[in-house]
Motif scaffolding. Structure first.
Motif, PDB file in Angstrom:
ATOM      1  N   PRO A 115       0.805  -1.230   0.000  1.00 39.12           N
ATOM      2  CA  PRO A 115       0.000   0.000   0.000  1.00 39.12           C
ATOM      3  C   PRO A 115       0.837   1.278   0.000  1.00 39.12           C
ATOM      4  O   PRO A 115       1.927   1.325   0.566  1.00 39.12           O
ATOM      5  CB  PRO A 115      -0.806  -0.120   1.300  1.00 39.12           C
ATOM      6  N   LEU A 116       0.306   2.287  -0.664  1.00 36.07           N
ATOM      7  CA  LEU A 116       0.798   3.652  -0.554  1.00 36.07           C
ATOM      8  C   LEU A 116      -0.086   4.358   0.462  1.00 36.07           C
ATOM      9  O   LEU A 116      -1.302   4.411   0.294  1.00 36.07           O
ATOM     10  CB  LEU A 116       0.720   4.356  -1.912  1.00 36.07           C
ATOM     11  N   ASP A 143      -0.867  17.646  -2.571  1.00 34.03           N
ATOM     12  CA  ASP A 143       0.312  16.778  -2.505  1.00 34.03           C
ATOM     13  C   ASP A 143      -0.002  15.359  -2.965  1.00 34.03           C
ATOM     14  O   ASP A 143       0.869  14.661  -3.491  1.00 34.03           O
ATOM     15  CB  ASP A 143       0.852  16.701  -1.076  1.00 34.03           C
ATOM     16  N   ALA A 144      -1.229  14.927  -2.744  1.00 35.85           N
ATOM     17  CA  ALA A 144      -1.602  13.559  -3.097  1.00 35.85           C
ATOM     18  C   ALA A 144      -1.377  13.289  -4.574  1.00 35.85           C
ATOM     19  O   ALA A 144      -0.967  12.188  -4.965  1.00 35.85           O
ATOM     20  CB  ALA A 144      -3.062  13.311  -2.732  1.00 35.85           C
ATOM     21  N   ILE A 145      -1.590  14.291  -5.418  1.00 32.36           N
ATOM     22  CA  ILE A 145      -1.443  14.107  -6.857  1.00 32.36           C
ATOM     23  C   ILE A 145       0.002  13.786  -7.211  1.00 32.36           C
ATOM     24  O   ILE A 145       0.296  12.796  -7.902  1.00 32.36           O
ATOM     25  CB  ILE A 145      -1.920  15.361  -7.617  1.00 32.36           C
ATOM     26  N   SER A 146       0.934  14.617  -6.718  1.00 29.25           N
ATOM     27  CA  SER A 146       2.349  14.403  -7.052  1.00 29.25           C
ATOM     28  C   SER A 146       2.886  13.121  -6.437  1.00 29.25           C
ATOM     29  O   SER A 146       3.737  12.438  -7.032  1.00 29.25           O
ATOM     30  CB  SER A 146       3.182  15.602  -6.593  1.00 29.25           C
ATOM     31  N   LEU A 147       2.386  12.745  -5.255  1.00 31.99           N
ATOM     32  CA  LEU A 147       2.852  11.514  -4.617  1.00 31.99           C
ATOM     33  C   LEU A 147       2.398  10.277  -5.393  1.00 31.99           C
ATOM     34  O   LEU A 147       3.162   9.335  -5.582  1.00 31.99           O
ATOM     35  CB  LEU A 147       2.356  11.453  -3.171  1.00 31.99           C
ATOM     36  N   ILE A 148       1.165  10.282  -5.834  1.00 31.19           N
ATOM     37  CA  ILE A 148       0.682   9.154  -6.636  1.00 31.19           C
ATOM     38  C   ILE A 148       1.475   9.054  -7.933  1.00 31.19           C
ATOM     39  O   ILE A 148       1.892   7.970  -8.348  1.00 31.19           O
ATOM     40  CB  ILE A 148      -0.825   9.295  -6.918  1.00 31.19           C
ATOM     41  N   GLU A 149       1.694  10.208  -8.566  1.00 28.66           N
ATOM     42  CA  GLU A 149       2.436  10.214  -9.822  1.00 28.66           C
ATOM     43  C   GLU A 149       3.879   9.735  -9.641  1.00 28.66           C
ATOM     44  O   GLU A 149       4.438   9.071 -10.514  1.00 28.66           O
ATOM     45  CB  GLU A 149       2.396  11.610 -10.436  1.00 28.66           C
ATOM     46  N   ILE A 189      -4.108   2.088  -1.953  1.00 28.91           N
ATOM     47  CA  ILE A 189      -3.802   3.392  -1.345  1.00 28.91           C
ATOM     48  C   ILE A 189      -4.643   3.533  -0.084  1.00 28.91           C
ATOM     49  O   ILE A 189      -5.877   3.427  -0.130  1.00 28.91           O
ATOM     50  CB  ILE A 189      -4.082   4.560  -2.300  1.00 28.91           C
ATOM     51  N   ILE A 190      -3.963   3.722   1.036  1.00 32.50           N
ATOM     52  CA  ILE A 190      -4.633   4.001   2.309  1.00 32.50           C
ATOM     53  C   ILE A 190      -4.645   5.513   2.482  1.00 32.50           C
ATOM     54  O   ILE A 190      -3.588   6.143   2.587  1.00 32.50           O
ATOM     55  CB  ILE A 190      -3.901   3.324   3.486  1.00 32.50           C
ATOM     56  N   CYS A 191      -5.823   6.105   2.471  1.00 31.86           N
ATOM     57  CA  CYS A 191      -5.962   7.562   2.487  1.00 31.86           C
ATOM     58  C   CYS A 191      -6.247   8.072   3.892  1.00 31.86           C
ATOM     59  O   CYS A 191      -7.041   7.481   4.631  1.00 31.86           O
ATOM     60  CB  CYS A 191      -7.080   7.994   1.537  1.00 31.86           C
ATOM     61  N   GLY A 192      -5.625   9.206   4.246  1.00 34.40           N
ATOM     62  CA  GLY A 192      -5.807   9.782   5.574  1.00 34.40           C
ATOM     63  C   GLY A 192      -7.225  10.203   5.859  1.00 34.40           C
ATOM     64  O   GLY A 192      -7.654  10.239   7.012  1.00 34.40           O
ATOM     65  N   ASN A 193      -7.976  10.547   4.809  1.00 36.41           N
ATOM     66  CA  ASN A 193      -9.406  10.807   4.964  1.00 36.41           C
ATOM     67  C   ASN A 193     -10.086  10.679   3.601  1.00 36.41           C
ATOM     68  O   ASN A 193      -9.431  10.420   2.578  1.00 36.41           O
ATOM     69  CB  ASN A 193      -9.678  12.175   5.620  1.00 36.41           C
ATOM     70  N   PHE A 239     -10.950  11.081  -2.477  1.00 37.51           N
ATOM     71  CA  PHE A 239     -11.650  11.682  -3.608  1.00 37.51           C
ATOM     72  C   PHE A 239     -10.657  12.125  -4.684  1.00 37.51           C
ATOM     73  O   PHE A 239     -10.862  11.887  -5.885  1.00 37.51           O
ATOM     74  CB  PHE A 239     -12.488  12.866  -3.125  1.00 37.51           C
ATOM     75  N   ILE A 240      -9.559  12.766  -4.256  1.00 39.71           N
ATOM     76  CA  ILE A 240      -8.508  13.167  -5.192  1.00 39.71           C
ATOM     77  C   ILE A 240      -7.856  11.942  -5.817  1.00 39.71           C
ATOM     78  O   ILE A 240      -7.579  11.894  -7.019  1.00 39.71           O
ATOM     79  CB  ILE A 240      -7.463  14.044  -4.479  1.00 39.71           C
ATOM     80  N   THR A 241      -7.611  10.920  -4.992  1.00 42.02           N
ATOM     81  CA  THR A 241      -6.977   9.690  -5.466  1.00 42.02           C
ATOM     82  C   THR A 241      -7.795   9.038  -6.583  1.00 42.02           C
ATOM     83  O   THR A 241      -7.250   8.597  -7.603  1.00 42.02           O
ATOM     84  CB  THR A 241      -6.804   8.709  -4.296  1.00 42.02           C
ATOM     85  N   TYR A 242      -9.100   8.967  -6.401  1.00 41.81           N
ATOM     86  CA  TYR A 242      -9.974   8.408  -7.440  1.00 41.81           C
ATOM     87  C   TYR A 242      -9.770   9.153  -8.762  1.00 41.81           C
ATOM     88  O   TYR A 242      -9.645   8.530  -9.828  1.00 41.81           O
ATOM     89  CB  TYR A 242     -11.439   8.542  -7.018  1.00 41.81           C
TER      90      TYR A 242
END
Length: 332
Positions: A181-182, A228-234, A247-251, A256-259
């Motif tokens: 997991p990220l 930040d989530a965008i650049s980290l996923i990329e 991906i384990i999301c903090g909230n 929503f951004i990750t999707y």
């Protein structure tokens, strides 16, 4: 606004009879009571409860004052205030809210709330946080919810059990076969971030998995953006090939951004990447497709527990943890 005299005049009764109809209706004859109630309905009369209480005219009037750190202005935590109001009303209590924007504003807000002579005071927060209760409130009938005092652990505080909620959700993720997991955590200064991170690491270790397989980062920017989530996923998705399987999301807002990032790249959820959120945000959970597996933040239960603590005159001290439920949906 209609007065007590207006009601008495319309009902053709004395002021004392109107007062008895409001405070001790059992003392009146049914026909007289019906006559006064009709006058109250016609005039839309509302008793001045706060003035009567200050004069000591009634021992039955009870009110809850709520000091709300941003709770009243955030849609995903307003459920906490709703539960306080509903619980108070159920037991014949009134409630009112004073919104607080910062620790510095807390003392002035405390003076404002005390001027209303509440029987009990609830301090709430939009997110789990440490606060310092002003001295003028420490000897009052006080309870905290979704926050705790940073200097006095004896003050009663109802807080979400983020640790076990995250731990149980991580066990579910592991049971579904995910191993790389990220983790995109809330900013490091957030109280919840450290609790949830510890829970994932403990669940991983208890499953006898290598903690080095956890890719973990804290979002740096204010929790209204999470860009930040965008650049980290990329970063961990070179040539559109994810180096993670979940991906384990903090909230849920990070989720929503990750999707959006994954689906824009043509990466399917959950066939290629599983997603786990946290909060079950009101008004947001229904927008995910496929439906998001997440952890229910117990906002309603937190507010209800705090209200009952005061209404039932509970004597418990220190922190009481309210369970967080895992909502298993289709993103894992």
């Amino acid at each position: 606004m209609a007065s007590l005299k207006d009601v008495a005049r319309l009902a053709s009764v004395s002021l004392m009879t109107v007062s008895r109809a409001i405070n001790n209706p059992d003392l009146l004859k049914p026909d007289t009571l019906k006559q006064v109630q009709h006058a109250i309905d016609v005039l839309n009369y509302v008793p001045d409860l706060s003035a009567r209480k200050i004069r000591g005219k009634s021992t039955k009037l009870s009110g809850l004052g709520v000091l709300a750190f941003d709770t009243a202005s955030t849609p995903f935590s307003v459920e906490l205030l709703l539960s306080i109001e509903q619980c108070a009303r159920k037991y014949g209590w009134s409630s009112f809210v004073v919104n607080v924007s910062s620790q510095d504003d807390l003392t002035n807000a405390a003076r404002q709330i005390l001027s209303q002579r509440p029987d009990g005071i609830i301090v709430t927060s939009m997110k789990l946080r440490e606060i310092e209760i002003p001295e003028l409130l420490r000897d009052k009938n006080l309870v905290l919810t979704n926050c705790f005092d940073s200097t006095d652990d004896s003050l009663p505080a109802y807080i979400p059990d983020d640790y076990h909620g995250q731990y149980n959700a991580t066990k579910h993720l592991i049971a579904q076969g995910y191993r790389h997991p990220l983790c995109l955590w809330l900013p490091a200064e957030s109280v919840s971030a450290g609790i949830r991170r510890d829970a994932v690491q403990d669940a991983w270790q208890d499953a006898q998995l290598c903690r080095d397989d956890l890719i973990q980062h804290n979002i740096r920017h204010p929790d209204t953006q999470y860009r930040d989530a965008i650049s980290l996923i990329e970063r961990y998705c070179p040539d559109n090939t994810p180096l993670f399987d979940s991906i384990i999301c903090g909230n849920d807002r990070i989720a929503f951004i990750t999707y959006q990032v994954l689906l824009t790249r043509g990466i399917r959820i959950p066939q290629q990447i599983g997603i786990l959120g946290f909060d079950n945000m009101a008004g947001i959970g229904e927008l995910f497709y496929p439906p998001l597996t997440t952890i229910q933040s117990p906002y309603y239960q937190l507010g209800e527990a705090a209200a009952l603590h005061l209404i039932e005159e509970r004597r418990s001290q220190g922190r009481v943890y309210v369970p967080c439920r895992v909502l298993k949906r289709d993103s894992l």
